[in-house]
Design a protein around this motif. Structure first.
Motif, PDB file in Angstrom:
ATOM      1  N   ASP A   6      30.809  40.408  38.235  1.00 25.93           N
ATOM      2  CA  ASP A   6      30.668  40.427  39.694  1.00 25.93           C
ATOM      3  C   ASP A   6      30.464  41.865  40.155  1.00 25.93           C
ATOM      4  O   ASP A   6      31.412  42.521  40.615  1.00 25.93           O
ATOM      5  CB  ASP A   6      31.948  39.820  40.302  1.00 25.93           C
ATOM      6  N   ASN A  28      26.576  40.495  45.792  1.00 24.26           N
ATOM      7  CA  ASN A  28      26.619  40.094  47.201  1.00 24.26           C
ATOM      8  C   ASN A  28      26.260  41.336  48.025  1.00 24.26           C
ATOM      9  O   ASN A  28      26.179  42.440  47.463  1.00 24.26           O
ATOM     10  CB  ASN A  28      27.985  39.478  47.568  1.00 24.26           C
ATOM     11  N   LEU A  31      28.583  44.290  47.469  1.00 26.40           N
ATOM     12  CA  LEU A  31      28.460  44.938  46.158  1.00 26.40           C
ATOM     13  C   LEU A  31      27.177  45.764  46.076  1.00 26.40           C
ATOM     14  O   LEU A  31      27.154  46.837  45.462  1.00 26.40           O
ATOM     15  CB  LEU A  31      28.485  43.880  45.042  1.00 26.40           C
ATOM     16  N   LYS A  87      21.575  32.918  46.151  1.00 27.05           N
ATOM     17  CA  LYS A  87      22.951  32.736  46.643  1.00 27.05           C
ATOM     18  C   LYS A  87      22.896  32.541  48.157  1.00 27.05           C
ATOM     19  O   LYS A  87      22.352  33.382  48.886  1.00 27.05           O
ATOM     20  CB  LYS A  87      23.765  33.973  46.271  1.00 27.05           C
ATOM     21  N   PHE A 133      36.320  31.244  46.309  1.00 23.41           N
ATOM     22  CA  PHE A 133      36.855  32.609  46.266  1.00 23.41           C
ATOM     23  C   PHE A 133      38.373  32.587  46.082  1.00 23.41           C
ATOM     24  O   PHE A 133      39.132  32.536  47.051  1.00 23.41           O
ATOM     25  CB  PHE A 133      36.517  33.337  47.571  1.00 23.41           C
ATOM     26  N   ARG A 136      40.616  35.825  47.505  1.00 25.69           N
ATOM     27  CA  ARG A 136      40.733  35.924  48.970  1.00 25.69           C
ATOM     28  C   ARG A 136      41.650  34.846  49.535  1.00 25.69           C
ATOM     29  O   ARG A 136      42.266  35.047  50.583  1.00 25.69           O
ATOM     30  CB  ARG A 136      39.341  35.862  49.612  1.00 25.69           C
ATOM     31  N   ALA A 167      35.086  32.604  41.727  1.00 27.81           N
ATOM     32  CA  ALA A 167      34.765  33.964  42.160  1.00 27.81           C
ATOM     33  C   ALA A 167      35.984  34.616  42.811  1.00 27.81           C
ATOM     34  O   ALA A 167      37.033  33.988  42.955  1.00 27.81           O
ATOM     35  CB  ALA A 167      33.596  33.924  43.133  1.00 27.81           C
ATOM     36  N   SER A 168      35.793  35.887  43.181  1.00 24.23           N
ATOM     37  CA  SER A 168      36.902  36.667  43.761  1.00 24.23           C
ATOM     38  C   SER A 168      38.086  36.689  42.797  1.00 24.23           C
ATOM     39  O   SER A 168      39.231  36.519  43.190  1.00 24.23           O
ATOM     40  CB  SER A 168      37.289  36.077  45.129  1.00 24.23           C
ATOM     41  N   ARG A 170      40.656  38.451  40.384  1.00 19.68           N
ATOM     42  CA  ARG A 170      41.286  39.777  40.515  1.00 19.68           C
ATOM     43  C   ARG A 170      41.829  40.331  39.207  1.00 19.68           C
ATOM     44  O   ARG A 170      42.168  41.515  39.130  1.00 19.68           O
ATOM     45  CB  ARG A 170      42.405  39.705  41.561  1.00 19.68           C
ATOM     46  N   THR A 187      33.291  34.584  37.551  1.00 18.76           N
ATOM     47  CA  THR A 187      32.639  35.870  37.756  1.00 18.76           C
ATOM     48  C   THR A 187      33.724  36.859  38.094  1.00 18.76           C
ATOM     49  O   THR A 187      34.561  36.611  38.963  1.00 18.76           O
ATOM     50  CB  THR A 187      31.537  35.823  38.824  1.00 18.76           C
TER      51      THR A 187
HETATM   52  O1  G3P Z   1      30.919  37.833  44.728  1.00 17.20           O
HETATM   53  C1  G3P Z   1      31.828  37.102  45.470  1.00 17.20           C
HETATM   54  C2  G3P Z   1      33.281  37.361  45.195  1.00 17.20           C
HETATM   55  O2  G3P Z   1      33.525  37.394  43.823  1.00 17.20           O
HETATM   56  C3  G3P Z   1      33.871  38.509  45.946  1.00 17.20           C
HETATM   57  O3  G3P Z   1      35.107  38.910  45.446  1.00 17.20           O
HETATM   58  O4  G3P Z   1      36.844  40.649  45.254  1.00 17.20           O
HETATM   59  O5  G3P Z   1      35.282  40.703  47.209  1.00 17.20           O
HETATM   60  O6  G3P Z   1      37.043  38.951  47.041  1.00 17.20           O
HETATM   61  P1  G3P Z   1      36.108  39.844  46.286  1.00 17.20           P
END
Ligand code: G3P
Length: 219
Positions: A6, A28, A31, A87, A133, A136, A167-168, A170, A187
């Motif tokens: 990611d 995204n 990023l 996406k 996500f 989050r 996704a998201s 950690r 990811t």
């Molecule tokens: O790409 C989407 C997602 O993985 C974003 O993660 O860490 O910004 O919550 P994050």
């Protein structure tokens, strides 16, 4: 389970690819901005550079939020390289666009998924991937992993081919938990992927093996 990284950072993508475990990349707008990539030509060149590194599955996110603009932007992104997955955000026009792209044979990743209902709708529209996500949700004291479990159950109930792209992420424990719950893809940042290989007993065990070998060999 597929491993995506990611990030839009080319060095990190190369490092993960060289490890031999990378199946794709998700990006995204945040990023891309972090790498200083803004404006049409730069964005296009950057996606092409990412596609040159990996074998498949490069998620490129549209900025547009209305149907016609999402279609135009998504088709332009998809035309860059067959590895591109468009996406699209989980909004009304996004769902309509996913259906349109699906009918055209263009792969999609429905992003910003925070509920099982959103995932169900994206699967109905034919999304290739849904991106719940986790981190989050955890950040607002909601169980992100429970969402993965719920989506897995729903998709299995009806045999939806849409893949769950967790996704998201950690850290390494998120990755392991997603694997136990049957996510199709994670990811994650490079740090979380690298953290999977770390264990203090591995380090101390290796140090002992090498020291014993040295002693026995009279080195
Ligand atoms: O790409 C989407 C997602 O993985 C974003 O993660 O860490 O910004 O919550 P994050």
């Amino acid at each position: 389970m597929k491993f995506f990284i990611d990030t839009a950072n080319l060095d990190q993508i190369k490092e993960a690819y060289d490890l031999g475990v990378l199946d794709g990349v998700t990006t995204n707008p945040s990023l891309m901005a972090k790498e200083g990539i803004t404006g049409g030509a730069n964005v296009t060149a950057h996606y092409k550079a990412i596609c040159d590194i990996v074998d498949d599955n490069v998620s490129a996110e549209v900025i547009a939020t209305t149907f016609d603009e999402i279609i135009a932007e998504g088709e332009a992104l998809a035309a860059l390289n067959p590895k591109i997955v468009v996406k699209v955000p989980m909004i009304k026009d996004g769902v309509k666009a996913i259906k349109y792209f699906t009918d055209k044979g263009i792969k999609t990743n429905c992003t910003l998924i925070f509920s099982a209902g959103q995932a169900l709708l994206a699967a109905k529209a034919g999304a290739t991937y849904v991106s719940p996500f986790l981190g989050r949700l955890d950040d607002i004291s909601t169980d992100g992993l429970q969402l993965i479990e719920d989506i897995r159950l729903i998709f299995d109930n009806y045999g939806y081919p849409t893949q769950i792209l967790a996704a998201s992420i950690r850290g390494p424990l998120h990755i392991v938990a997603c694997a136990k719950l049957g996510a199709d893809v994670i990811t994650a940042p490079l740090s979380a992927i690298i953290a999977l290989l770390k264990h203090p007993l591995t380090d101390s065990g290796l140090a002992t093996f090498l020291a014993d070998h040295k002693k026995a060999a009279g080195l």
